[in-house]
Design a protein around this motif. Structure first.
Motif, short mmCIF file in Angstrom:
data_model
loop_
_atom_site.label_atom_id
_atom_site.label_comp_id
_atom_site.label_asym_id
_atom_site.label_seq_id
_atom_site.Cartn_x
_atom_site.Cartn_y
_atom_site.Cartn_z
N GLU A 89 0.80 -1.23 0.00
CA GLU A 89 0.00 0.00 0.00
C GLU A 89 0.83 1.27 0.00
O GLU A 89 0.29 2.36 -0.16
CB GLU A 89 -0.93 0.00 1.23
N GLU A 90 2.13 1.16 0.19
CA GLU A 90 2.97 2.35 0.21
C GLU A 90 2.99 3.01 -1.16
O GLU A 90 2.69 2.38 -2.18
CB GLU A 90 4.41 1.99 0.60
N ASN A 91 3.39 4.29 -1.22
CA ASN A 91 3.60 4.96 -2.50
C ASN A 91 4.91 4.48 -3.11
O ASN A 91 5.88 4.21 -2.39
CB ASN A 91 3.63 6.48 -2.32
N TYR A 92 4.92 4.38 -4.43
CA TYR A 92 6.09 3.91 -5.14
C TYR A 92 7.30 4.77 -4.83
O TYR A 92 7.21 6.00 -4.77
CB TYR A 92 5.82 3.93 -6.65
N SER A 142 2.45 10.46 -12.19
CA SER A 142 2.52 10.86 -10.77
C SER A 142 2.90 9.65 -9.92
O SER A 142 2.18 9.25 -9.01
CB SER A 142 1.19 11.44 -10.31
N HIS A 152 5.06 9.23 -7.67
CA HIS A 152 5.31 9.47 -6.25
C HIS A 152 4.02 9.44 -5.43
O HIS A 152 4.04 9.36 -4.22
CB HIS A 152 6.03 10.81 -6.05
N LYS A 153 2.88 9.48 -6.11
CA LYS A 153 1.60 9.42 -5.41
C LYS A 153 0.82 8.15 -5.75
O LYS A 153 -0.35 8.04 -5.45
CB LYS A 153 0.76 10.65 -5.75
N THR A 154 1.49 7.21 -6.39
CA THR A 154 0.83 5.98 -6.81
C THR A 154 1.22 4.84 -5.88
O THR A 154 2.39 4.64 -5.59
CB THR A 154 1.23 5.62 -8.25
N ALA A 155 0.23 4.09 -5.42
CA ALA A 155 0.50 2.94 -4.55
C ALA A 155 1.33 1.92 -5.32
O ALA A 155 1.12 1.70 -6.52
CB ALA A 155 -0.80 2.32 -4.08
#
Length: 199
Positions: A32-35, A63, A65-68
């Protein structure tokens, strides 16, 4: 370190990653973390005739940096599969156990799996079999804030950070100087069934 540990997903991870797994009872892979760019999530290091070589799985930009991490898709417009398999072949075809393990990894890499996290999971499950590791492996179902705990390894195993892991030396194909903590495939191709003893 027996018990439950938390790790990031990783592509053909370093030896340290599997050393931690081999000493645990249960592994939660953070889904679930951001890439996170420039991490082991989509890259590994092998040992070529010219020294350590990075292999990186291309992913779609945007985006990120904001993608799981679970939503990161692999970019097949790049010929990365052929590049990676060619590099692995060049680096390890003369290693003692290459012929026993390469084909199973090749089959997975050539599958055109859509999501990075799924590619990594398939490869890591195969690596578990090669190493005869029976640790329970599953994904998290929600993002866990960093634990500040000795069992949370998501952000401490990184190519950007100097590792404190002390590797046992083994014979490598290239070079007179041992290069520690490369991709686990370096250990497996060189040591075969004995690889687990070096973790």
């Amino acid at each position: 370190m027996a018990g439950k540990i938390l790790l990031s997903t990783a592509y053909l991870p370093p030896v340290e990653y599997f050393s931690i797994i081999s000493n645990s009872d249960e592994v939660c892979i953070e889904g679930e973390e951001n890439y996170l760019k420039q991490s082991y999530r989509n890259r590994c290091y092998i040992l070529s005739s010219h020294g350590p070589q990075i292999l990186s799985v291309p992913v779609y930009s945007g985006s990120m940096h904001k993608t799981a991490i679970k939503d990161i898709r692999i970019d097949y417009s790049k010929r990365w599969q052929q590049v990676h398999l060619g590099a692995i072949l060049a680096a390890y075809s003369s290693s003692p156990y290459f012929m026993y393990y390469f084909e199973n990894l090749e089959i997975i890499i050539l599958k055109n799996i859509e999501f990075l996290i799924d590619l990594n999971m398939e490869l890591n499950c195969e690596l578990f079999k090669m190493l005869k590791i029976n640790t329970l492996l599953h994904f998290t179902d929600h993002f866990k804030q960093p634990w500040n705990s000795e069992n949370d390894f998501r952000y401490c195993i990184s190519p950007k950070k100097k590792s404190e892991y002390v590797a046992k030396q083994y014979l490598q194909v290239f070079g007179d100087i041992f290069i520690p903590n490369l991709s686990i495939i370096d250990l497996i191709f060189n040591m075969g069934p004995e690889a687990i003893e070096y973790l």
